[in-house]
Design an enzyme around this catalytic site. Structure first.
Site, short mmCIF file in Angstrom:
data_model
loop_
_atom_site.label_atom_id
_atom_site.label_comp_id
_atom_site.label_asym_id
_atom_site.label_seq_id
_atom_site.Cartn_x
_atom_site.Cartn_y
_atom_site.Cartn_z
N ASP A 7 -3.15 3.94 4.03
CA ASP A 7 -3.74 3.01 3.20
C ASP A 7 -4.79 3.90 2.31
OD1 ASP A 7 -4.22 0.33 2.62
OD2 ASP A 7 -6.44 0.75 3.11
N GLU A 17 -8.17 3.26 -0.71
CA GLU A 17 -9.27 2.46 -1.58
C GLU A 17 -9.63 3.14 -2.67
OE1 GLU A 17 -10.19 -0.42 -0.42
OE2 GLU A 17 -9.60 -0.03 1.78
#
Length: 277
Positions: free
Chosen positions: A42, A44
């Site tokens: 993941d 950001e």
């Protein structure tokens, strides 16, 4: 936070028992075992579009092996060399000031690429995350990651649960996964949650529960032997002939009818030959 691995060497991870002498995979052993290393990933970012100047600010990776988390992780905050828009800050809480002291992508790229190796990458809405990673790779003149390595859990969820929302929070609720720590987005935490979601999404956890249930039934009923993992390469014998002789000498001190013989097959007991160690 850095990362650790069970085995070091080439970027491709192969468990020691599956390697040949050169360090690469031994095809004969691979055929005998169905082993798979995957990386749940993941990110950001500062926004939604790397083509408009948005940058990567965090990467989190979880290693799973045969659909089980191994505890090995990779996590880095990255200096995006630009300001943090208020909209993005509201999502993940990473400020310009916090990221200013973090390494640039070029400083962590080798460690990142070594960790992921050539394993499949499990990502929720994979096209978004991989577009940012590849934009960073192209920016420093490195080869982008091929899209045929991606396992998109958003697409898997849409096929399995059509017509409903399949955000990560929705999937956590659907599969009774505790996401109470997720007050804001965070790459490592989201990767940990996604790893759990992925195992449920593909039915791997159910298979493990069925196997465990069958094992418990077998033990409780006394039928058959408890399933045990077999070593690919047996351990070398640790009992010497001197140990065996000492054992035989000890049994000889127990009298004409030592209780030991009650636990031996009939032929061995008749010959009063102790059980081999």
């Amino acid at each position: 936070m850095g990362w650790t691995r069970c085995a070091r060497g080439s970027a491709t991870f192969w468990p020691r028992l599956l390697r040949c002498r050169s360090g690469g995979p031994d095809s004969s052993k691979l055929r005998s075992l169905t082993s798979m290393r995957e990386i749940v990933l993941d990110t950001e970012t500062t926004g939604l579009d790397p083509l408009r100047g948005d940058r990567l600010v965090e990467i989190g990776c979880i290693e799973i092996f045969n659909r089980m988390p191994t505890g090995q992780t990779f996590h880095r905050y990255i200096n995006p060399e630009r300001d943090m828009p208020a909209e993005a800050f509201a999502v993940h809480g990473l400020s310009t000031e916090f990221l200013a002291s973090k390494p640039l992508f070029t400083e962590v790229v080798e460690e990142f690429l070594e960790f992921i190796g050539d394993a499949p990458l499990v990502i929720h809405n994979a096209s978004f995350d991989i577009s940012f990673i590849n934009a960073e790779l192209v920016r420093i003149k490195r080869q982008p990651i091929l899209r045929d390595r991606l396992v998109d859990t958003l697409l898997l969820a849409r096929r399995k649960h059509p017509g409903v929302s399949n955000r990560l929070d929705d999937l956590c609720s659907r599969y009774a996964i505790d996401n109470s720590r997720r007050t804001k987005h965070g790459a490592l935490l989201d990767a940990e949650l996604l790893a759990e979601v992925y195992i449920d999404l593909i039915g791997a956890r159910q298979s493990q529960l069925i196997l465990a249930s069958e094992t418990r039934i077998t033990v409780a009923s006394g039928i058959g032997d408890t399933p045990r993992r077999q070593r690919e390469i047996p351990l070398a014998p640790r009992i010497t002939e001197a140990d065996r002789e000492a054992h035989r000498a000890f049994i000889a001190t127990l009298g004409d009818k030592p209780i030991w013989n009650d636990f031996l097959p009939a032929g061995l007991a008749a010959n009063k030959t102790p059980l081999a160690l």
